[in-house]
Each structure stands twice: as C-alpha cells, then as structure tokens.
Design a protein around this motif. Sequence first.
Motif, PDB file in Angstrom:
ATOM      1  N   MET A   1      24.683 -21.680  87.746  1.00  0.00           N
ATOM      2  CA  MET A   1      23.532 -22.126  88.542  1.00  0.00           C
ATOM      3  C   MET A   1      22.983 -20.932  89.311  1.00  0.00           C
ATOM      4  N   GLY A   2      22.557 -19.929  88.586  1.00  0.00           N
ATOM      5  CA  GLY A   2      22.058 -18.722  89.208  1.00  0.00           C
ATOM      6  C   GLY A   2      20.554 -18.674  89.292  1.00  0.00           C
ATOM      7  N   ASN A   3      20.047 -17.453  89.233  1.00  0.00           N
ATOM      8  CA  ASN A   3      18.625 -17.201  89.390  1.00  0.00           C
ATOM      9  C   ASN A   3      17.796 -17.958  88.363  1.00  0.00           C
TER      10      ASN A   3
ATOM     11  N   ILE B   1      14.937 -21.160  88.616  1.00  0.00           N
ATOM     12  CA  ILE B   1      13.573 -21.072  88.091  1.00  0.00           C
ATOM     13  C   ILE B   1      13.300 -22.229  87.124  1.00  0.00           C
ATOM     14  N   ASN B   2      14.258 -22.504  86.231  1.00  0.00           N
ATOM     15  CA  ASN B   2      14.081 -23.603  85.274  1.00  0.00           C
ATOM     16  C   ASN B   2      13.988 -24.945  85.983  1.00  0.00           C
TER      17      ASN B   2
ATOM     18  N   ILE C   1       7.965 -29.370  88.229  1.00  0.00           N
ATOM     19  CA  ILE C   1       6.506 -29.369  88.083  1.00  0.00           C
ATOM     20  C   ILE C   1       6.083 -30.246  86.905  1.00  0.00           C
ATOM     21  N   CYS C   2       6.816 -30.141  85.782  1.00  0.00           N
ATOM     22  CA  CYS C   2       6.476 -30.946  84.607  1.00  0.00           C
ATOM     23  C   CYS C   2       6.673 -32.431  84.874  1.00  0.00           C
ATOM     24  N   GLU C   3       7.743 -32.792  85.585  1.00  0.00           N
ATOM     25  CA  GLU C   3       8.016 -34.208  85.827  1.00  0.00           C
ATOM     26  C   GLU C   3       7.049 -34.806  86.839  1.00  0.00           C
TER      27      GLU C   3
ATOM     28  N   ILE D   1       5.344 -18.216  88.078  1.00  0.00           N
ATOM     29  CA  ILE D   1       5.365 -19.455  87.302  1.00  0.00           C
ATOM     30  C   ILE D   1       3.951 -20.035  87.248  1.00  0.00           C
ATOM     31  N   LYS D   2       3.432 -20.195  86.035  1.00  0.00           N
ATOM     32  CA  LYS D   2       2.141 -20.846  85.812  1.00  0.00           C
ATOM     33  C   LYS D   2       2.323 -21.949  84.773  1.00  0.00           C
ATOM     34  N   PRO D   3       1.386 -22.889  84.702  1.00  0.00           N
ATOM     35  CA  PRO D   3       1.562 -24.000  83.743  1.00  0.00           C
ATOM     36  C   PRO D   3       1.670 -23.535  82.299  1.00  0.00           C
ATOM     37  N   TRP D   4       1.031 -22.450  81.964  1.00  0.00           N
ATOM     38  CA  TRP D   4       1.001 -22.010  80.573  1.00  0.00           C
ATOM     39  C   TRP D   4       1.895 -20.801  80.291  1.00  0.00           C
ATOM     40  N   ARG D   5       2.498 -20.241  81.337  1.00  0.00           N
ATOM     41  CA  ARG D   5       3.289 -19.037  81.114  1.00  0.00           C
ATOM     42  C   ARG D   5       4.183 -18.753  82.318  1.00  0.00           C
TER      43      ARG D   5
END
Length: 434
Positions: free
Chosen positions: A105-107, A111-112, A118-120, A307-311
């Motif tokens: 459970m690192g960096n 991020i994931n 955001i997706c949910e 972090i962006k929606p597409w990239r």
Amino acid sequence: MTDEQVFSIMLRTMYEARRNKRYGRDCSDFERDWVALLIQMMRRLQERTFRVDHNYAFLTSIPRWREIFATSFEGRIADHLLCDTLAPYIEQELHCRTFNNRKGMGNQAAINRVIQDICEVSEGCTQPCRVMKWDLKGFFPNARCDEIERRFVEVIDRHVDDIARRFDDEMPNFLKWLTMICVHCRPAEHCKLRTPKYLWDRHISPEKSLFTKPAGIGTPIGRLTSQMGMGLYLNATVRWLNDECGIRSTLFMDDCVMVVSEFQHEYALALMSELRQRLAAIGIRLNERKFYDQPYQHGLEFLGVHIKPWRVHLNNNTYIRALARIREFNALSDKLKYIDSFISSINSYTGQLKACTDHKRIMRLYEMISPEWWDYCWWDEGRCCVNALPPYGIKVRLNRKYHLKLKLNNHDTRRNQTGVGNPVPADHRLARTA
C-alpha cells in the motif's frame, strides 16, 4: 525467553534492518564484528541500558529542501525490532485508506485509489464531481512525541495477550520501554551534521527544523518508528472522515485527497472547520496555501503525478531532473566506475514513467543516453530498463576485484533478463537503431 531465542530474534531483525542498505557506511562498520556487537546490543536491551544516541542529520534538496535525521545501525535494529514486532497489530489498527509505510500500500496504490474514487463517484467520468486536496504544515517537526508513544502503547495494550503468547509475559512491557526509547530519543541534541550548517540557515525555516523545537515536540523524518507512528497519529482522523462522515479520503503521509460528488461539496467544505479543530488537538494544522478544490476534469497533482480523466503522467519537475541526470552521466569520463549508479538511477526514472504509461518520455530518455554506455550495458525493450552486460555485472566485478567466490547464475536466465524471452542482442549497440 532464553538467550538463544532472543539472539535468534535479534539476528532476524538485523537481516531486516540491513535490507537494501548493506553497502551503507553504518551497516559495513557493524558487519565487521557483527556477532560481538549484536550480543552486546542484546545485553543492553535486556538490562534496559540501550539508548538511541548516535544520530546524524543531513539535508536533501529533491523534491524540495528537507531536514533528514538518521541513526546508527544499532538504532535502526531497535526501530525494526519494535516496528516489525508490532507490524501485524498495527495493520489491524490502521484504516484501509491510510497508505504510507505499509506493505503493498505504497505510493502507487494511493494514486490508484484516488483514480478509482474519481471513476466511482463520477460514474465512469459521466457525472460531475470535485476533488479536494489538503496538506499538513510541518507534519513531522510539530508532532507530539507523547501522542506518538501513546498510540504505540494503545496497540500493545489491545493485543497484549497475543504478544505474550508469541513471546513471553515480559515482552509487552519491554516493547513499551523500547517505544519510549525510540520515540523520545531527541536526535537534535546529540547528532553529527553531514551537511554544512549554513545550508540549514539558508533553506530550512525554523518551523520545519527539530533544532528549534522544545523537548517532546517533533519526530525525525527518516526513522521507521516515525513513519509508522505518524500513520497511527492520523488514523482516527481518517476513520472519522471515511466511516462517520462518508467522505472518500485517501491519506499518504501528510497529503490527503477527498473525492466528493456535487451534492456533497458544501457538506465537505463545512467539515473543514471541524477537521482543523481535530488536527489542532494533536498539535497539527492545515497548510493554508495548499488547499485544492476543483472539478476533477481540471486535473490533480498528487504524489509526484498529475491525474487527469484521460491520462496520468509524471510530474514535469521529476522528468526534468531525469534529463539532467542523464546529462551528468553522459559527461563522466570513467563510465565503468559509475555503472551501478547509472543503472539504478535510470531504472528508477523509467519505473516511475512506466507506472504512468509515459512511454514517449521513456524513449526520449533512452535516446539521450550516450552510445558509450552501451559498451557496458544493454537496453531491455520488453521491460524498458537498462541492464549490465554479463562481463560487467556487480558480482563478476566483485569477484574479479576482491577474489571472492560469489555464486553466479549458471543457468539460462535470458527470459528473466529480457521479460519477453529474447536474448541479449549479439550487437546490443545496434539495438538502439533497430
């Protein structure tokens, strides 16, 4: 426990403490006479006379100027003895949204987690939602040592029966004593400076330095007990945000990201005043200049990535440092002398870029590498990393220099080396243009 059992525990702890640090100065000095030193340390721990009193401090400028404290190898063994013993119990205590200093459970996991939130919340990036990010000011230098110790002691008290069953009845009291020794070591009062003092005055503000703090305030960055203790420090706050308030929040060290829907936005803003009060009660305050609140489409800077929606791409400052590092390596005259630093440095940057799927930037770094390096290394296209050619591997060079008898891999490991089953190219220098 018998002396043999105690020494066995100390030996396992020493192996864990030296992992990835065996070539360090402190570890090398300790290993010259490690049996006698380890027995001496065991006796001092049994007699309660051990102290963490050999410390050193230095500054790091990447990604920004910070004050780092470290301890001798004996102090590192004491940190691991405490934290490794309590690690299974601390894992049970920590909330699943706390990511710093935990196995698996690192960096990148943090991020994931933010990307998944955001997706949910946005229902697959089809509905509006907002991202709120806050940062703590002077997190480590302003922490209360009594509070850190209390959190460790609470973990020990809640699992005292299991600790006694695994070891003996004296182990819980010993761990409480060791917690006090490691947390209240006051490194600023007895340490060596490995960075000139004038750089402290130039780059480190008094608020972020342990040298200006009274006794009992501030814990050193770089110590294992500090990393795990600060995870417990904010655990109650993370539980309050997620479980009681229903706000999806992800905490990594002193950075927290909250993902809220549009109808939760005003409610989340109203919670900030209570959040400040809760943090102030344990001696911490929010950084007023580092509060972010925008729609997720605008992007978010978190833990060195954007972090962006597409990239998801690596921070530009990190990429610029990678380019500068390659230029430094290309300018070296004796490249074989620095082959280990070259390989580890390049692969660390390409690893970060692979996690962000920045393949174009990886190829730009690859094309910048001087052709002279390919006399000693080769480029693995499948894994996008640099490997040493067989005659220049670290074990081969150590055997040749010191007449050692380190075991080499005699079986065919080409599939492991390339990741795609391809052998090292016959003329690896032509692989750059292929």
